[in-house]
Scaffold this active site. Structure first.
Site, short mmCIF file in Angstrom:
data_model
loop_
_atom_site.label_atom_id
_atom_site.label_comp_id
_atom_site.label_asym_id
_atom_site.label_seq_id
_atom_site.Cartn_x
_atom_site.Cartn_y
_atom_site.Cartn_z
N THR A 154 0.83 -1.21 0.00
CA THR A 154 0.00 0.00 0.00
C THR A 154 0.87 1.25 0.00
O THR A 154 0.62 2.20 -0.76
CB THR A 154 -0.95 0.00 1.21
OG1 THR A 154 -1.94 -1.03 1.02
CG2 THR A 154 -1.66 1.34 1.36
N GLN A 189 0.22 -9.08 -6.26
CA GLN A 189 -0.27 -10.44 -6.44
C GLN A 189 0.58 -11.23 -7.43
O GLN A 189 0.67 -12.46 -7.35
CB GLN A 189 -1.73 -10.43 -6.91
CG GLN A 189 -2.70 -9.86 -5.90
CD GLN A 189 -2.80 -10.70 -4.64
OE1 GLN A 189 -2.55 -11.90 -4.64
NE2 GLN A 189 -3.17 -10.06 -3.54
N SER A 245 4.70 -6.53 -2.14
CA SER A 245 4.44 -6.66 -0.70
C SER A 245 5.01 -7.96 -0.19
O SER A 245 4.81 -9.02 -0.80
CB SER A 245 2.94 -6.60 -0.43
OG SER A 245 2.68 -6.72 0.95
N HIS A 303 4.27 -9.81 2.57
CA HIS A 303 3.45 -10.82 3.23
C HIS A 303 2.63 -11.68 2.27
O HIS A 303 1.98 -12.64 2.69
CB HIS A 303 2.55 -10.19 4.31
CG HIS A 303 1.37 -9.43 3.79
ND1 HIS A 303 0.08 -9.95 3.82
CD2 HIS A 303 1.27 -8.20 3.27
CE1 HIS A 303 -0.76 -9.06 3.34
NE2 HIS A 303 -0.07 -8.00 2.99
N THR A 348 13.97 5.46 9.96
CA THR A 348 14.90 4.36 10.20
C THR A 348 14.39 3.09 9.53
O THR A 348 13.24 2.70 9.72
CB THR A 348 15.06 4.12 11.72
OG1 THR A 348 15.54 5.32 12.32
CG2 THR A 348 16.02 2.97 11.99
N CYS A 350 -8.81 -6.03 1.64
CA CYS A 350 -8.79 -4.60 1.92
C CYS A 350 -10.20 -4.00 1.89
O CYS A 350 -10.37 -2.81 2.16
CB CYS A 350 -7.89 -3.88 0.91
SG CYS A 350 -6.17 -4.39 1.07
#
Length: 384
Positions: A70, A181, A201, A203, A239, A327
């Site tokens: 995102t 995806q 992404s 995950h 950071t 989402c």
């Protein structure tokens, strides 16, 4: 439990946890610190960046680590549009497809509300594809950025990204793709795809939630969203999440080790599963492109049911899946993706998505197909 909601998230792989562990414990330094602990963290971050760049076929300096897909989408769409408009105020249009993830669509809507951009939405055909002809029609000399997702998160349709990117480059327009995806299943060579920016992404690949990547070609102007200490070559201050970057790099490498064989195996299992569902459930409708789709996604509408009721019944039978995008959780509105494909709203509300990771087995999908037949039959019988 048979977990068939991998498009929402995947379990963290043990190899990824092992790679991350030192940077969550003893090697906890800040990579900007000029001492031994900081230097060890900086080395790990640089190694992770080079690893990701090798998979993407780009330079290490073109890889920006983010907090997820995102953020990467927001940085690409907003960052490119604002930077280009600052250089040329006449660049005030953004092109998106009708089936984009909310991270892309809402970024465009932000630009519309607060920066005066005009959004041009490219329609899709009944399979969910953007045709080059439809895409070319909306491109103008005023387009600041164009973005089309590589593969859809709800129906799995894959877009002709290289063709679309080539059309934007004829007009000097940067092209971004949300590849969240697609990562792990489809080629990510940024040169072959011709993209100027691409989001990933962690995950969805077996890395933890909270880590992502934006590839942005070196010549692409990009205004940062997060300002501060100038980390990530000034593109994303703060950071760095060293352990997350190491985990994502490890997961990405593992996903592309033997990827061709893995893709063929899962594609065959997916097709068998689709045939079993369509053959076992009267009136079931496959959504998305019948063949140009992710190996990992099979999505259906079951007219005469409620998608949520089917989900609950499937979970009772030990199968975990989804009604669409995670989402959009909590929304009872019909999926905008399905309605963009021309699916009637009342039919779109019967949608169920099954998505697999690379560990899925033939036995699991056979059991899931039988459960679908039972669940839909029960829901229809109860009139739910």
């Amino acid at each position: 439990m048979i977990f068939l909601d991998a498009a929402a998230t995947t379990p963290v792989r043990r190899e990824v946890l092992d790679a991350m562990w030192p940077y969550l414990t003893g090697e906890f330094g800040n990579p900007s610190s000029h001492h031994t602990l900081g230097e060890a963290a900086a080395t790990a971050l640089a190694d992770a960046r080079r690893t990701v760049a090798a998979v993407l076929g780009c330079r290490a300096g073109e890889v920006t680590f983010t907090a997820g897909g995102t953020e990467a989408d927001n940085l690409a769409v907003k960052g490119i549009a604002v930077a280009r408009q600052a250089a040329d105020p006449q660049l005030n249009r953004v092109v998106i497809s009708a089936v984009e993830h909310p991270a892309v669509e809402e970024s465009a809507r932000y630009l519309e509300r607060f920066h005066g951009f005009i959004i041009d939405v490219v329609p899709v055909d009944g399979t969910g594809q953007v045709t080059p002809e439809a895409f070319q029609k909306v491109l103008t000399p005023e387009t600041a950025v164009a973005t089309v997702m590589y593969a859809n998160n709800e129906v799995g349709t894959v877009q002709p990204i290289a063709e679309l990117a080539a059309l934007t480059h004829e007009l000097g327009i940067p092209f971004h793709t949300d590849a969240v995806q697609a990562a792990g299943w489809l080629p990510l060579d940024t040169k072959a795809l011709g993209v100027d920016a691409m989001s990933i992404s962690g995950h969805k690949l077996g890395a933890p939630k909270g880590c992502g990547v934006l590839f942005a070609r070196g010549r692409t102007k990009l205004e940062p969203l997060i300002h501060g200490g100038g980390q990530e070559r000034g593109r994303r201050s703060g950071t760095e999440n060293v352990a997350g970057a190491v985990g994502l790099a490890t997961a990405l490498t593992l996903a592309y080790a033997g990827q061709e064989e893995q893709r063929r195996r899962v594609t065959a299992l997916r097709d068998t599963f689709i045939s079993a569902v369509l053959g076992g459930v009267p009136g079931a409708v496959l959504t998305g492109h019948p063949s140009v789709r992710l190996p990992s996604v099979a999505s259906f509408c079951f007219p005469g049911t409620s998608g949520e009721s089917v989900l609950l019944e499937l979970e009772r039978l030990g199968v975990v899946c989804s009604s669409g995008s995670a989402c959009a959780a909590g929304s009872d509105a019909p999926s905008p993706v399905l309605t963009a494909l021309g699916v009637a709203p009342e039919v779109a509300q019967t949608a169920v998505r099954f998505s697999f990771d690379a560990t899925v087995t033939e036995a699991e999908l056979a059991a899931a197909a039988a459960a679908v037949e039972s669940a839909v039959g029960r829901v229809r019988a109860l009139g739910a």
